[in-house]
Design a protein around this motif. Structure first.
Motif, short mmCIF file in Angstrom:
data_model
loop_
_atom_site.label_atom_id
_atom_site.label_comp_id
_atom_site.label_asym_id
_atom_site.label_seq_id
_atom_site.Cartn_x
_atom_site.Cartn_y
_atom_site.Cartn_z
N PHE A 137 0.82 -1.20 0.00
CA PHE A 137 0.00 0.00 0.00
C PHE A 137 0.86 1.26 0.00
O PHE A 137 0.52 2.25 -0.66
N ALA A 138 1.97 1.24 0.72
CA ALA A 138 2.88 2.38 0.70
C ALA A 138 3.44 2.60 -0.70
O ALA A 138 3.51 3.73 -1.20
N ASN A 139 3.82 1.51 -1.35
CA ASN A 139 4.36 1.58 -2.71
C ASN A 139 3.34 2.18 -3.68
O ASN A 139 3.64 3.11 -4.44
N SER A 140 2.12 1.66 -3.64
CA SER A 140 1.09 2.11 -4.56
C SER A 140 0.69 3.56 -4.29
O SER A 140 0.50 4.36 -5.23
N PHE A 141 0.57 3.92 -3.02
CA PHE A 141 0.18 5.29 -2.65
C PHE A 141 1.22 6.30 -3.12
O PHE A 141 0.88 7.33 -3.73
#
Length: 239
Positions: A137-141
Motif C-alpha cells: 500500500f505504501a508503494n502504490s500510494f
C-alpha cells in the motif's frame, strides 16, 4: 479510438470500461506473492559477502507488477490486487498449517522435511502478511501521488521512489517482527538493510522492463489513469 492511442482518464471517470489485461496482472501478482513466501522466505543465502533471503530473486517482481497496476490501472484497482494477495496469503498459511498437522501415514519418512519446508511459525506468517500489506500500500500510494505531482512524467523516478518507501516499510516490519530475539540484533539489522538495498537495486535494474511493460499495456488498453478524486484509504476493496 485507434489502436495504440492512449486516453488520459481520471480514475473516477473510468466506470465500467472493459480492461484487457487487468485480470492477468492480478493473477500474476498473486502467484508471485505466494511463490515468494512459499519457497523463498525461509531460506537465507550468502553470495559475495551479502546475506539475503532467497525470495529476493523474484519477490521484487511483485513490486514491478504493483507499479504497473498502479501506473496503468490506478490506485483503486491496485488496491484490489493487494487485498486479493492478502487473502491468498492467509489461505495459504491456513492450509499449510492444516496439511502439516495431518498425521502422516505409517512408514512415510518425510514428515520432518515437510514440516521444515511448509511449517512456518505463526510469527513468520504474521510478520509476512503485515509487512506485505503495509509495503504494497505504501508503494502504490507513493507512486500514485508522485504521478499526480509530476503530471505523468519521469516514470523511473516514481517506480524507484515508491519502491524505496514500500520496500523500506516491508523490510522494517518483517525482519524485526519475524526474527527479533531469534537472530542477533546485528544480524536482523544487517539482513534488513541488505535486503532493502538489494530490492531497490532490483527495481532500478528492472526499470527498462517496467517502461516496456507499462508502455505496451497503456497502448493496448488505450488508457492512462490518473487518481484525481480517488479515495486512498487502504481499508476497502471496492473501486
Amino acid at each position: 479510438m485507434s489502436e495504440g492511442a492512449i486516453d488520459r482518464v481520471d480514475a473516477v471517470a473510468l466506470g465500467a470500461r472493459p480492461l484487457r489485461y487487468y485480470d492477468f496482472f492480478m493473477a500474476a501478482f498473486v502467484a508471485i506473492l505466494l511463490l515468494s513466501n512459499l519457497i523463498g522466505a525461509a531460506k537465507l543465502s550468502t553470495l559475495g559477502g551479502f546475506t539475503f533471503g532467497a525470495g529476493i530473486l523474484f519477490f521484487p517482481l511483485g513490486y514491478v507488477l504493483g507499479d504497473v497496476l498502479t501506473e496503468v490501472y490506478g490506485y483503486a484497482r491496485a488496491r484490489r490486487c493487494v487485498w486479493a494477495g492478502f487473502a491468498a496469503m492467509l489461505f495459504m498459511a491456513l492450509m499449510s498449517w492444516v496439511v502439516v498437522a495431518l498425521p502422516p501415514a505409517i512408514g512415510w519418512p518425510d514428515q520432518s522435511a515437510y514440516e521444515a519446508v511448509f511449517g512456518a511459525t505463526w510469527r513468520i506468517v504474521f510478520a509476512s502478511v503485515t509487512a506485505f500489506w503495509a509495503g504494497e500500500f505504501a508503494n502504490s500510494f507513493v507512486l500514485s501521488k508522485m504521478k499526480l505531482l509530476t503530471e505523468g512524467r519521469h516514470l523511473w523516478m516514481r517506480t524507484i521512489g515508491s519502491t524505496i518507501v514500500g520496500q523500506g516499510a516491508d523490510s522494517l516490519i518483517f525482519y524485526p517482527l519475524a526474527f527479533y530475539g531469534v537472530w542477533s540484533n546485528g544480524q536482523v539489522l544487517t539482513v534488513m538493510v541488505t535486503n532493502w538495498a538489494l530490492k531497490v537495486g532490483w527495481e532500478a535494474v528492472l526499470t527498462p522492463v517496467t517502461y516496456a511493460v507499462v508502455g505496451f499495456v497503456k497502448r493496448r488498453e488505450g488508457l492512462d489513469i490518473y487518481d484525481h478524486g480517488t479515495n486512498f484509504t487502504p481499508f476497502r476493496a471496492s473501486l
